[in-house]
Design a protein around this motif. Structure first.
Motif, PDB file in Angstrom:
ATOM      1  N   TRP A 139       0.854  -1.186   0.000  1.00 51.80           N
ATOM      2  CA  TRP A 139       0.000   0.000   0.000  1.00 51.80           C
ATOM      3  C   TRP A 139       0.885   1.229   0.000  1.00 51.80           C
ATOM      4  CZ3 TRP A 139       1.022  -2.924   4.283  1.00 51.80           C
ATOM      5  CH2 TRP A 139       1.524  -2.275   5.404  1.00 51.80           C
ATOM      6  N   HIS A 140       0.324   2.353  -0.403  1.00 47.69           N
ATOM      7  CA  HIS A 140       1.086   3.602  -0.433  1.00 47.69           C
ATOM      8  C   HIS A 140       0.128   4.781  -0.315  1.00 47.69           C
ATOM      9  CE1 HIS A 140      -0.246   3.235  -4.594  1.00 47.69           C
ATOM     10  NE2 HIS A 140       0.511   2.176  -4.757  1.00 47.69           N
ATOM     11  N   ASP A 141       0.676   5.937  -0.008  1.00 43.26           N
ATOM     12  CA  ASP A 141      -0.143   7.137   0.169  1.00 43.26           C
ATOM     13  C   ASP A 141      -0.706   7.648  -1.157  1.00 43.26           C
ATOM     14  OD1 ASP A 141       0.304   7.209   2.906  1.00 43.26           O
ATOM     15  OD2 ASP A 141       2.096   8.450   2.716  1.00 43.26           O
ATOM     16  N   GLU A 142      -0.088   7.256  -2.260  1.00 41.61           N
ATOM     17  CA  GLU A 142      -0.489   7.776  -3.566  1.00 41.61           C
ATOM     18  C   GLU A 142      -1.776   7.128  -4.077  1.00 41.61           C
ATOM     19  OE1 GLU A 142       3.470   8.831  -2.682  1.00 41.61           O
ATOM     20  OE2 GLU A 142       2.529   6.844  -2.705  1.00 41.61           O
ATOM     21  N   ILE A 143      -2.498   7.876  -4.885  1.00 39.77           N
ATOM     22  CA  ILE A 143      -3.654   7.372  -5.614  1.00 39.77           C
ATOM     23  C   ILE A 143      -3.114   6.644  -6.838  1.00 39.77           C
ATOM     24  CG2 ILE A 143      -5.662   8.084  -6.986  1.00 39.77           C
ATOM     25  CD1 ILE A 143      -5.238  10.740  -5.007  1.00 39.77           C
ATOM     26  N   GLU A 144      -3.657   5.483  -7.154  1.00 42.35           N
ATOM     27  CA  GLU A 144      -3.182   4.701  -8.293  1.00 42.35           C
ATOM     28  C   GLU A 144      -4.244   4.652  -9.389  1.00 42.35           C
ATOM     29  OE1 GLU A 144      -1.473   0.199  -9.185  1.00 42.35           O
ATOM     30  OE2 GLU A 144      -1.025   1.227  -7.288  1.00 42.35           O
ATOM     31  N   LEU A 145      -3.814   4.908 -10.609  1.00 41.59           N
ATOM     32  CA  LEU A 145      -4.691   4.840 -11.778  1.00 41.59           C
ATOM     33  C   LEU A 145      -4.009   3.951 -12.812  1.00 41.59           C
ATOM     34  CD1 LEU A 145      -5.454   8.640 -11.883  1.00 41.59           C
ATOM     35  CD2 LEU A 145      -7.192   6.879 -11.516  1.00 41.59           C
ATOM     36  N   LEU A 146      -4.678   2.877 -13.195  1.00 43.20           N
ATOM     37  CA  LEU A 146      -4.072   1.897 -14.084  1.00 43.20           C
ATOM     38  C   LEU A 146      -4.993   1.628 -15.266  1.00 43.20           C
ATOM     39  CD1 LEU A 146      -2.153  -1.215 -12.917  1.00 43.20           C
ATOM     40  CD2 LEU A 146      -3.918  -1.468 -14.653  1.00 43.20           C
ATOM     41  N   TYR A 147      -4.404   1.540 -16.454  1.00 40.36           N
ATOM     42  CA  TYR A 147      -5.158   1.343 -17.691  1.00 40.36           C
ATOM     43  C   TYR A 147      -4.578   0.146 -18.443  1.00 40.36           C
ATOM     44  CZ  TYR A 147      -6.925   2.362 -22.417  1.00 40.36           C
ATOM     45  OH  TYR A 147      -7.513   2.287 -23.652  1.00 40.36           O
ATOM     46  N   VAL A 148      -5.405  -0.865 -18.735  1.00 40.41           N
ATOM     47  CA  VAL A 148      -4.966  -2.072 -19.436  1.00 40.41           C
ATOM     48  C   VAL A 148      -5.142  -1.867 -20.936  1.00 40.41           C
ATOM     49  CG1 VAL A 148      -5.364  -4.541 -19.786  1.00 40.41           C
ATOM     50  CG2 VAL A 148      -5.540  -3.569 -17.495  1.00 40.41           C
ATOM     51  N   THR A 149      -4.047  -1.865 -21.669  1.00 43.97           N
ATOM     52  CA  THR A 149      -4.100  -1.639 -23.112  1.00 43.97           C
ATOM     53  C   THR A 149      -4.200  -2.940 -23.907  1.00 43.97           C
ATOM     54  OG1 THR A 149      -1.675  -1.602 -23.244  1.00 43.97           O
ATOM     55  CG2 THR A 149      -2.804   0.509 -22.922  1.00 43.97           C
ATOM     56  N   THR A 193      -6.063   5.944  -1.933  1.00 44.98           N
ATOM     57  CA  THR A 193      -4.859   6.005  -1.117  1.00 44.98           C
ATOM     58  C   THR A 193      -4.891   4.986   0.023  1.00 44.98           C
ATOM     59  OG1 THR A 193      -3.525   7.440   0.317  1.00 44.98           O
ATOM     60  CG2 THR A 193      -5.873   7.882   0.242  1.00 44.98           C
ATOM     61  N   ARG A 194      -3.738   4.341   0.272  1.00 44.65           N
ATOM     62  CA  ARG A 194      -3.487   3.434   1.391  1.00 44.65           C
ATOM     63  C   ARG A 194      -4.366   2.183   1.381  1.00 44.65           C
ATOM     64  NH1 ARG A 194       0.195   5.439   4.755  1.00 44.65           N
ATOM     65  NH2 ARG A 194      -0.247   3.842   6.309  1.00 44.65           N
ATOM     66  N   GLN A 195      -4.781   1.737   0.207  1.00 44.54           N
ATOM     67  CA  GLN A 195      -5.520   0.481   0.099  1.00 44.54           C
ATOM     68  C   GLN A 195      -4.532  -0.662  -0.154  1.00 44.54           C
ATOM     69  OE1 GLN A 195      -8.882   0.763   0.788  1.00 44.54           O
ATOM     70  NE2 GLN A 195      -8.257   2.910   1.032  1.00 44.54           N
ATOM     71  N   LEU A 196      -4.767  -1.795   0.453  1.00 42.57           N
ATOM     72  CA  LEU A 196      -3.904  -2.963   0.302  1.00 42.57           C
ATOM     73  C   LEU A 196      -4.203  -3.632  -1.043  1.00 42.57           C
ATOM     74  CD1 LEU A 196      -1.880  -4.976   1.466  1.00 42.57           C
ATOM     75  CD2 LEU A 196      -3.770  -6.085   2.661  1.00 42.57           C
ATOM     76  N   HIS A 197      -3.195  -3.762  -1.917  1.00 37.11           N
ATOM     77  CA  HIS A 197      -3.455  -4.299  -3.250  1.00 37.11           C
ATOM     78  C   HIS A 197      -2.253  -5.031  -3.815  1.00 37.11           C
ATOM     79  CE1 HIS A 197      -1.794  -0.229  -3.771  1.00 37.11           C
ATOM     80  NE2 HIS A 197      -1.320  -0.636  -4.939  1.00 37.11           N
ATOM     81  N   PHE A 198      -2.528  -5.909  -4.788  1.00 37.83           N
ATOM     82  CA  PHE A 198      -1.466  -6.647  -5.478  1.00 37.83           C
ATOM     83  C   PHE A 198      -2.055  -7.344  -6.700  1.00 37.83           C
ATOM     84  CE2 PHE A 198      -3.266  -9.362  -2.189  1.00 37.83           C
ATOM     85  CZ  PHE A 198      -3.441 -10.605  -2.797  1.00 37.83           C
ATOM     86  N   PHE A 199      -1.163  -7.678  -7.669  1.00 39.56           N
ATOM     87  CA  PHE A 199      -1.564  -8.422  -8.859  1.00 39.56           C
ATOM     88  C   PHE A 199      -1.821  -9.882  -8.500  1.00 39.56           C
ATOM     89  CE2 PHE A 199       1.136  -5.177 -11.095  1.00 39.56           C
ATOM     90  CZ  PHE A 199       0.115  -4.606 -11.820  1.00 39.56           C
TER      91      PHE A 199
END
Length: 293
Positions: A45-55, A80-86
């Motif tokens: 997790w991190h303080d940043e907002i994440e934006l991801l686009y699958v091409t 922000t600060r959400q626990l995530h992973f692939f």
């Protein structure tokens, strides 16, 4: 390849900004499920907002224990600060991370448009679909942010960041409360941090559970809920990730790396490593050297 993130004192990751003046990161890669062995499958997790686009292709992203499938032409917003992973992922994607402070030009904007979204417990993430007009705008803006990142036009990046945040605000549900994460998620993060900081030592289940102020059975249940593995499995996976990093970056003997990363011996380490990475530590180190060359 996106560079490995360093860990902050509270367990959050320190993002290596590509545009540090704006607390902004942009990166993209082609990811197969095997590539998750490089560390993408480790919860973070991190303080940043994440934006991801699958091409191209599709991915399964785990956010706070919930599997989110993102298809080609779609994207995902992670608060922000959400626990995530692939998880299962065979795709090419573009990703941008931006710190909320990048959007806080003044107190009014922060209190009216930023904090109500970042502290909204009902909005940990959101799938962005092109057929929906609102999120379709967000997808186009993610691409624009990614394309502009290398040009280092700070005013353009700032403008696009506000534009994409406007789209995200439109998608946000009514806030449930002003608490950004539950006590259960906090406990998981505390236990993960105990592993991140103490993986080189002998860690017991009791010690991991103690970091989250829960009993052993609750500890195991929380790991299954949020990370889909046991605490011991997560500990071993993290140790293997750190060992893989050292194999790539140093000439330290394999036996020493095994001990430094918490394994009882070289033989046991080699067996565990081969199960996950499909080759011995020496072969892995050799292949990475050849790749760099």
């Amino acid at each position: 390849m996106i560079p490995k993130f360093r860990i902050h004192g509270d367990g959050a990751e320190l993002v290596p900004y590509t545009v540090p003046e704006l607390f902004f990161f942009a990166g993209g890669r082609t990811l197969c499920f095997d590539a998750a062995r490089e560390g993408d499958a480790i919860g973070h997790w991190h303080d940043e907002i994440e934006l991801l686009y699958v091409t191209e292709g599709s991915m399964v992203y785990n956010v706070n224990g919930t599997r989110c499938t993102v298809h080609e032409g779609e994207g995902i917003f992670i608060n922000t600060r959400q626990l995530h992973f692939f998880e299962e992922s065979r795709c090419t994607y573009r990703c941008v991370l931006l710190h909320p402070m990048m959007l806080c030009a003044n107190t009014y904007l922060e209190e009216t448009y930023i904090t109500p979204v970042t502290k909204n417990a009902a909005f940990p993430c959101c799938i962005l679909k092109p057929e929906k007009e609102k999120s379709g705008g967000a997808l186009a803006l993610i691409e624009a942010l990614f394309d502009e990142a290398d040009k280092h036009n700070l005013l353009r990046l700032q403008s696009l960041s506000y534009a994409v945040w406007d789209e995200i605000c439109r998608l946000a549900p009514k806030p449930e409360n002003t608490v950004s994460e539950s006590s259960r998620l906090s406990a998981v993060k505390n236990m993960m941090h105990a592993i991140h900081s103490g993986y080189a030592e002998k860690l017991t289940l009791e010690e991991i559970a103690g970091a989250g102020h829960v009993c052993k059975s609750a500890c195991e249940k929380l790991f299954h809920t949020y990370l889909h593995c046991t605490p011991v499995e997560y500990l071993q996976r993290f140790r293997l990730q750190k060992a893989a990093e050292r194999l790539c970056k140093t000439e330290t003997p394999v036996a020493q790396i095994a001990l430094d990363c918490g394994f009882s011996g070289a033989s046991y380490f080699t067996g565990c490593f081969k199960k996950i990475y499909g080759c011995t530590p020496k072969a892995y180190r050799s292949s990475r050297k050849n790749t760099k060359a």
